[in-house]
Design a protein around this motif. Structure first.
Motif, PDB file in Angstrom:
ATOM      1  N   VAL A   3      83.264  53.279 -77.917  1.00 50.04           N
ATOM      2  CA  VAL A   3      83.623  54.665 -78.247  1.00 50.04           C
ATOM      3  C   VAL A   3      84.900  55.017 -77.497  1.00 50.04           C
ATOM      4  O   VAL A   3      85.015  54.782 -76.298  1.00 50.04           O
ATOM      5  CB  VAL A   3      82.500  55.646 -77.813  1.00 50.04           C
ATOM      6  CG1 VAL A   3      82.939  57.089 -78.030  1.00 50.04           C
ATOM      7  CG2 VAL A   3      81.226  55.364 -78.583  1.00 50.04           C
ATOM      8  N   ALA A   5      86.325  57.864 -76.127  1.00 49.99           N
ATOM      9  CA  ALA A   5      85.856  59.234 -75.877  1.00 49.99           C
ATOM     10  C   ALA A   5      86.991  60.238 -76.047  1.00 49.99           C
ATOM     11  O   ALA A   5      86.803  61.334 -76.567  1.00 49.99           O
ATOM     12  CB  ALA A   5      85.262  59.329 -74.480  1.00 49.99           C
ATOM     13  N   GLU A  24      82.857  70.426 -80.862  1.00 49.52           N
ATOM     14  CA  GLU A  24      81.413  70.165 -80.872  1.00 49.52           C
ATOM     15  C   GLU A  24      81.033  69.165 -79.776  1.00 49.52           C
ATOM     16  O   GLU A  24      81.899  68.514 -79.181  1.00 49.52           O
ATOM     17  CB  GLU A  24      80.971  69.677 -82.248  1.00 49.52           C
ATOM     18  CG  GLU A  24      81.521  68.321 -82.618  1.00 49.52           C
ATOM     19  CD  GLU A  24      81.343  68.034 -84.114  1.00 49.52           C
ATOM     20  OE1 GLU A  24      81.100  66.873 -84.444  1.00 49.52           O
ATOM     21  OE2 GLU A  24      81.446  68.970 -84.930  1.00 49.52           O
ATOM     22  N   SER A  25      79.753  69.057 -79.554  1.00 45.29           N
ATOM     23  CA  SER A  25      79.235  68.166 -78.537  1.00 45.29           C
ATOM     24  C   SER A  25      79.681  66.724 -78.833  1.00 45.29           C
ATOM     25  O   SER A  25      79.633  66.288 -79.977  1.00 45.29           O
ATOM     26  CB  SER A  25      77.707  68.289 -78.579  1.00 45.29           C
ATOM     27  OG  SER A  25      77.165  67.534 -77.566  1.00 45.29           O
ATOM     28  N   GLY A  26      80.161  66.040 -77.816  1.00 44.41           N
ATOM     29  CA  GLY A  26      80.599  64.657 -78.001  1.00 44.41           C
ATOM     30  C   GLY A  26      82.054  64.523 -78.407  1.00 44.41           C
ATOM     31  O   GLY A  26      82.539  63.419 -78.624  1.00 44.41           O
ATOM     32  N   SER A  27      82.772  65.644 -78.491  1.00 44.76           N
ATOM     33  CA  SER A  27      84.162  65.564 -78.952  1.00 44.76           C
ATOM     34  C   SER A  27      85.122  65.143 -77.828  1.00 44.76           C
ATOM     35  O   SER A  27      86.296  64.900 -78.086  1.00 44.76           O
ATOM     36  CB  SER A  27      84.605  66.899 -79.563  1.00 44.76           C
ATOM     37  OG  SER A  27      84.503  67.944 -78.627  1.00 44.76           O
ATOM     38  N   GLY A  28      84.640  65.098 -76.600  1.00 47.70           N
ATOM     39  CA  GLY A  28      85.487  64.579 -75.516  1.00 47.70           C
ATOM     40  C   GLY A  28      85.948  65.605 -74.498  1.00 47.70           C
ATOM     41  O   GLY A  28      86.751  65.293 -73.621  1.00 47.70           O
ATOM     42  N   LYS A  29      85.406  66.822 -74.571  1.00 44.15           N
ATOM     43  CA  LYS A  29      85.859  67.901 -73.678  1.00 44.15           C
ATOM     44  C   LYS A  29      85.584  67.565 -72.208  1.00 44.15           C
ATOM     45  O   LYS A  29      86.467  67.665 -71.357  1.00 44.15           O
ATOM     46  CB  LYS A  29      85.158  69.229 -74.042  1.00 44.15           C
ATOM     47  CG  LYS A  29      85.291  69.629 -75.490  1.00 44.15           C
ATOM     48  CD  LYS A  29      84.600  70.937 -75.791  1.00 44.15           C
ATOM     49  CE  LYS A  29      83.082  70.946 -75.585  1.00 44.15           C
ATOM     50  NZ  LYS A  29      82.327  70.039 -76.459  1.00 44.15           N
ATOM     51  N   SER A  30      84.360  67.163 -71.930  1.00 40.58           N
ATOM     52  CA  SER A  30      84.004  66.861 -70.537  1.00 40.58           C
ATOM     53  C   SER A  30      84.799  65.676 -70.015  1.00 40.58           C
ATOM     54  O   SER A  30      85.190  65.647 -68.846  1.00 40.58           O
ATOM     55  CB  SER A  30      82.512  66.534 -70.419  1.00 40.58           C
ATOM     56  OG  SER A  30      81.747  67.656 -70.762  1.00 40.58           O
ATOM     57  N   THR A  31      85.028  64.702 -70.887  1.00 44.10           N
ATOM     58  CA  THR A  31      85.787  63.525 -70.456  1.00 44.10           C
ATOM     59  C   THR A  31      87.200  63.938 -70.045  1.00 44.10           C
ATOM     60  O   THR A  31      87.700  63.471 -69.016  1.00 44.10           O
ATOM     61  CB  THR A  31      85.814  62.473 -71.589  1.00 44.10           C
ATOM     62  OG1 THR A  31      84.462  62.202 -71.969  1.00 44.10           O
ATOM     63  CG2 THR A  31      86.478  61.188 -71.143  1.00 44.10           C
ATOM     64  N   TYR A  40      86.759  60.580 -63.670  1.00 44.05           N
ATOM     65  CA  TYR A  40      86.931  59.384 -64.505  1.00 44.05           C
ATOM     66  C   TYR A  40      88.376  58.925 -64.406  1.00 44.05           C
ATOM     67  O   TYR A  40      89.290  59.752 -64.270  1.00 44.05           O
ATOM     68  CB  TYR A  40      86.658  59.691 -65.983  1.00 44.05           C
ATOM     69  CG  TYR A  40      85.225  59.964 -66.356  1.00 44.05           C
ATOM     70  CD1 TYR A  40      84.166  59.656 -65.513  1.00 44.05           C
ATOM     71  CD2 TYR A  40      84.939  60.524 -67.603  1.00 44.05           C
ATOM     72  CE1 TYR A  40      82.856  59.920 -65.889  1.00 44.05           C
ATOM     73  CE2 TYR A  40      83.627  60.790 -67.986  1.00 44.05           C
ATOM     74  CZ  TYR A  40      82.591  60.492 -67.123  1.00 44.05           C
ATOM     75  OH  TYR A  40      81.306  60.763 -67.502  1.00 44.05           O
TER      76      TYR A  40
HETATM   77  N1  LIG Z   1      79.968  58.051 -68.760  1.00 44.78           N
HETATM   78  C1  LIG Z   1      80.045  57.750 -70.060  1.00 44.78           C
HETATM   79  N2  LIG Z   1      79.850  56.481 -70.488  1.00 44.78           N
HETATM   80  C2  LIG Z   1      79.943  56.151 -71.791  1.00 44.78           C
HETATM   81  N3  LIG Z   1      80.209  57.037 -72.758  1.00 44.78           N
HETATM   82  C3  LIG Z   1      80.421  58.306 -72.404  1.00 44.78           C
HETATM   83  C4  LIG Z   1      80.344  58.749 -71.036  1.00 44.78           C
HETATM   84  N4  LIG Z   1      80.596  60.077 -71.005  1.00 44.78           N
HETATM   85  C5  LIG Z   1      80.810  60.453 -72.265  1.00 44.78           C
HETATM   86  N5  LIG Z   1      80.699  59.415 -73.114  1.00 44.78           N
HETATM   87  C6  LIG Z   1      80.909  59.434 -74.572  1.00 44.78           C
HETATM   88  O1  LIG Z   1      82.205  59.927 -74.793  1.00 44.78           O
HETATM   89  C7  LIG Z   1      82.244  60.814 -75.890  1.00 44.78           C
HETATM   90  C8  LIG Z   1      82.751  62.174 -75.452  1.00 44.78           C
HETATM   91  O2  LIG Z   1      81.792  62.778 -74.598  1.00 44.78           O
HETATM   92  P1  LIG Z   1      82.043  64.112 -73.788  1.00 44.78           P
HETATM   93  O3  LIG Z   1      83.379  64.058 -73.173  1.00 44.78           O
HETATM   94  O4  LIG Z   1      80.873  64.291 -72.896  1.00 44.78           O
HETATM   95  O5  LIG Z   1      82.049  65.192 -74.949  1.00 44.78           O
HETATM   96  P2  LIG Z   1      81.783  66.782 -74.890  1.00 44.78           P
HETATM   97  O6  LIG Z   1      81.951  67.225 -73.492  1.00 44.78           O
HETATM   98  O7  LIG Z   1      82.802  67.348 -75.825  1.00 44.78           O
HETATM   99  O8  LIG Z   1      80.390  66.983 -75.388  1.00 44.78           O
HETATM  100  C9  LIG Z   1      80.840  60.839 -76.469  1.00 44.78           C
HETATM  101  O9  LIG Z   1      80.799  59.906 -77.514  1.00 44.78           O
HETATM  102  C10 LIG Z   1      79.997  60.401 -75.291  1.00 44.78           C
HETATM  103  O10 LIG Z   1      78.820  59.812 -75.754  1.00 44.78           O
END
Ligand SMILES: Nc1ncnc2c1ncn2[C@@H]1O[C@H](COP(=O)(O)OP(=O)(O)O)[C@@H](O)[C@H]1O
Ligand SMILES: [Mg+2]
Length: 284
Positions: A3, A5, A24-31, A40
């Motif tokens: 993936v 991210a 939406e959830s999983g779009s990469g905001k937290s990353t 990270y």
């Molecule tokens: N520590 C991690 N290891 C592997 N995949 C991750 C990790 N953190 C997030 N992901 C993946 O990266 C993508 C983006 O996640 P995330 O940044 O958490 O999105 P959001 O905050 O928008 O919900 C998702 O597909 C998630 O499953």
């Protein structure tokens, strides 16, 4: 499956502004936020904080103290993950102790009391444990803790998502007040678009790891350009029943649907348009 991210995302946050990141959830905001904060390490790219490329390990190490004191982050679970064994006064002062910051106001306790006042809690809370606080009060303590270092940059990752709806607006108001008071640069990540519209100066929209749109908040909400942003905004509930009835349901590629086909409205599938604006644009 690998993936990606976050993929080729570039943006600037201007000093003193409130920048909202939605998607939406999983779009990469937290990353994105975690990369900004050195939690990270991105595989490629650069992130500049003032004149420091924080992705360069050597530079990050050299500027460690500056980076760790001037930038702070609040997580969605910050309130629930406060150390249960510590009193509020110690929780708030802990980052200062870890970073060996001398309290300006004479003692760590006075420093904690000062920050508490800012977040709307009086001194009587200093000797309480997290378990003796409500969810909203715990979040206020988490915010006070992140402000104890008087950060220049604050990132808050869905800081209201786990709070009761009745408390969410209070916390957003608090952020607005604190930002005006302290002038820190603020990255606010949220699901709730109404809160983002209220709070943010500029907004970036993420979709599948990409930044698909970025604009001043007013402009973005009035005139969203990317289809995903349009879909996202169309999912904001419209309280006015007359306006609601006038909406036309469209598929993602623009085809109009009959009212009887209104079975499910999910972002990613439909864009809603008022009749009068069909074919012209999308209302917020
Ligand atoms: N520590 C991690 N290891 C592997 N995949 C991750 C990790 N953190 C997030 N992901 C993946 O990266 C993508 C983006 O996640 P995330 O940044 O958490 O999105 P959001 O905050 O928008 O919900 C998702 O597909 C998630 O499953
Ligand atoms: Mg997230």
């Amino acid at each position: 499956m690998k993936v990606r991210a976050v993929d080729d995302v570039s943006f600037q946050i201007r000093k003193g502004e409130i920048f909202g990141l939605v998607g939406e959830s999983g779009s990469g905001k937290s990353t994105v936020a975690r990369c900004l904060m050195n939690i990270y390490q991105p595989t490629k790219g650069e992130i500049w904080y003032h004149d420091v490329n924080v992705c360069d390990k050597k530079e990050a190490r050299k500027n460690k103290k500056m980076l760790q004191t001037r930038r702070q982050m609040i997580f969605q679970d910050s309130a629930s993950s406060l150390n249960q064994k510590m009193k509020v006064a110690d929780i708030i002062a802990e980052p200062m102790k870890i970073q060996h910051v001398t309290p300006k106001r004479g003692s760590f306790r006075k420093e904690a009391a000062f920050q508490m006042e800012y977040v709307g809690l009086d001194e009587s809370f200093l000797d309480r444990y997290p378990s003796e606080l409500s969810g909203g009060q715990r979040q206020r303590v988490a915010i006070a803790r992140s402000l104890s270092m008087e950060p220049e940059f604050l990132a808050a990752d869905e800081p209201i998502a786990s709070l009761d709806v009745s408390i969410q607006a209070q916390i957003v108001n608090l952020f607005r007040h604190l930002q005006q008071e302290h002038g820190f640069t603020f990255l606010f990540i949220a699901h709730d678009l109404a809160m983002v519209e209220y709070l943010c100066d500029r907004v970036g929209v993420m979709y599948h790891g990409k930044l698909v749109e970025m604009a001043d908040a007013e402009e973005l909400f009035a005139n969203p350009v990317h289809p995903y942003t349009q879909t996202l905004l169309s999912a904001i509930p419209v309280p006015d029943p007359i306006r609601e009835r006038k909406r036309v349901l469209r598929t993602y590629d623009g085809e109009e649907l009959e009212n009887s086909e209104w079975t499910e409205i999910t972002p990613g599938h439909f864009v809603l348009l008022p009749h009068s604006e069909s074919g012209k644009g999308v209302q917020s």
